[in-house]
Design an enzyme around this catalytic site. Sequence first.
Site, PDB file in Angstrom:
ATOM      1  N   HIS A 153     -29.530 -46.237 -21.572  1.00 43.07           N
ATOM      2  CA  HIS A 153     -28.159 -45.917 -21.990  1.00 43.07           C
ATOM      3  C   HIS A 153     -28.162 -45.037 -23.243  1.00 43.07           C
ATOM      4  O   HIS A 153     -27.353 -44.110 -23.372  1.00 43.07           O
ATOM      5  CB  HIS A 153     -27.375 -47.197 -22.281  1.00 43.07           C
ATOM      6  CG  HIS A 153     -27.207 -48.100 -21.103  1.00 43.07           C
ATOM      7  ND1 HIS A 153     -27.855 -49.311 -20.999  1.00 43.07           N
ATOM      8  CD2 HIS A 153     -26.471 -47.970 -19.971  1.00 43.07           C
ATOM      9  CE1 HIS A 153     -27.513 -49.895 -19.858  1.00 43.07           C
ATOM     10  NE2 HIS A 153     -26.681 -49.102 -19.215  1.00 43.07           N
TER      11      HIS A 153
ATOM     12  N   ARG B  66     -31.308 -55.705 -16.102  1.00 41.70           N
ATOM     13  CA  ARG B  66     -31.725 -56.881 -15.326  1.00 41.70           C
ATOM     14  C   ARG B  66     -33.202 -57.223 -15.500  1.00 41.70           C
ATOM     15  O   ARG B  66     -33.657 -58.259 -14.990  1.00 41.70           O
ATOM     16  CB  ARG B  66     -31.400 -56.672 -13.842  1.00 41.70           C
ATOM     17  CG  ARG B  66     -29.898 -56.664 -13.535  1.00 41.70           C
ATOM     18  CD  ARG B  66     -29.641 -56.531 -12.037  1.00 41.70           C
ATOM     19  NE  ARG B  66     -28.252 -56.776 -11.685  1.00 41.70           N
ATOM     20  CZ  ARG B  66     -27.316 -55.844 -11.592  1.00 41.70           C
ATOM     21  NH1 ARG B  66     -27.627 -54.587 -11.856  1.00 41.70           N
ATOM     22  NH2 ARG B  66     -26.082 -56.148 -11.250  1.00 41.70           N
TER      23      ARG B  66
ATOM     24  N   HIS C 249     -29.548 -50.494 -23.251  1.00 41.68           N
ATOM     25  CA  HIS C 249     -30.975 -50.338 -23.517  1.00 41.68           C
ATOM     26  C   HIS C 249     -31.270 -48.858 -23.742  1.00 41.68           C
ATOM     27  O   HIS C 249     -30.346 -48.029 -23.839  1.00 41.68           O
ATOM     28  CB  HIS C 249     -31.810 -50.919 -22.371  1.00 41.68           C
ATOM     29  CG  HIS C 249     -31.416 -50.417 -21.011  1.00 41.68           C
ATOM     30  ND1 HIS C 249     -31.585 -49.111 -20.614  1.00 41.68           N
ATOM     31  CD2 HIS C 249     -30.848 -51.051 -19.952  1.00 41.68           C
ATOM     32  CE1 HIS C 249     -31.163 -48.960 -19.374  1.00 41.68           C
ATOM     33  NE2 HIS C 249     -30.696 -50.120 -18.946  1.00 41.68           N
TER      34      HIS C 249
ATOM     35  N   GLN D 114     -17.071 -54.295  -8.309  1.00 45.98           N
ATOM     36  CA  GLN D 114     -18.306 -53.799  -7.702  1.00 45.98           C
ATOM     37  C   GLN D 114     -19.336 -54.898  -7.464  1.00 45.98           C
ATOM     38  O   GLN D 114     -20.471 -54.620  -7.080  1.00 45.98           O
ATOM     39  CB  GLN D 114     -18.902 -52.662  -8.528  1.00 45.98           C
ATOM     40  CG  GLN D 114     -19.390 -53.023  -9.908  1.00 45.98           C
ATOM     41  CD  GLN D 114     -19.635 -51.783 -10.754  1.00 45.98           C
ATOM     42  OE1 GLN D 114     -18.707 -51.103 -11.166  1.00 45.98           O
ATOM     43  NE2 GLN D 114     -20.899 -51.479 -11.018  1.00 45.98           N
TER      44      GLN D 114
END
Length: 282
Positions: A37, A187, A34, A61
């Site tokens: 980034h 998210r 997005h 992770q």
Amino acid sequence: MKIVTTVQDMQQITSELRASGKSIGFVPTMGYLHEGHATLLRKAREENKIVVLSVFVNPLQFGPNEDLDRYPRDIDRDENVAKENGVDYLFYPSVEEMYPAEQTTTVEVVKRTDVLCGQQRPGHFAGVATVLMKLFNITVPTRAYFGMKDAQQVAVIEGFVTDFNIPVTIVPVDIVREEDGLAKSSRNVYLSQDEREEALHLYRSLCIAKERIEAGERNPEIITNLVKDYIETHTKGTVDYADLYAYPSLTMVEKVEGRIILAIAVKFENVRLIDNITLTVK
């Protein structure tokens, strides 16, 4: 832009680039890129001769009950964002390529991980540090770029790079927000329309707390309670934490002074959002 899928090819490319004296800016991501980034990529483009982007959803992770399988993936979209923002090499390995055999070694992080997201996600930062150790060895970057939305991650990475004498400069980049203040996140797609509106109160609560600090409040408990009360009043989300620490040490403070971080995590029905502000208080 060249897409590279094997460790051997990526190491050969970066070895030749460094031997020729070219600086490498590296942006490690889990994809579904997005504007946050893209900001990291543009910063890397400005400061380096070569830009390497990695897209790898790192299983180490994620905890057993976390959203590894649900994590959004769209490599075509990621390729377009990479091309638009000047990436020279997109490193896109499979899980089997990165972890071809049972892992015999992991990097254990012993400081800065027992608070905030680390408290809720045991083993998470060991997974982050382990994959970054591998990625730094594969890409051999001059500089690596990380968003301050994951400020705890930045603090952990800076410590880990210092502790292991890794010759890379860590470049933290400010949080990128939507016009209405919501921190950009892969998210956010999980938010319902109503939750999207409620999520705006995360940043608003931080701004209100910042105003209170600037007005002279120095009691950390008063500040964190203000944030919790505001979010609980204005959203249906559940506050995971609203905490204030010294930054980057992430140690408790008795008084709000020096460089501090005020960080929050709020659970909505299908997603958990984080946000923070860092400021220096005299």
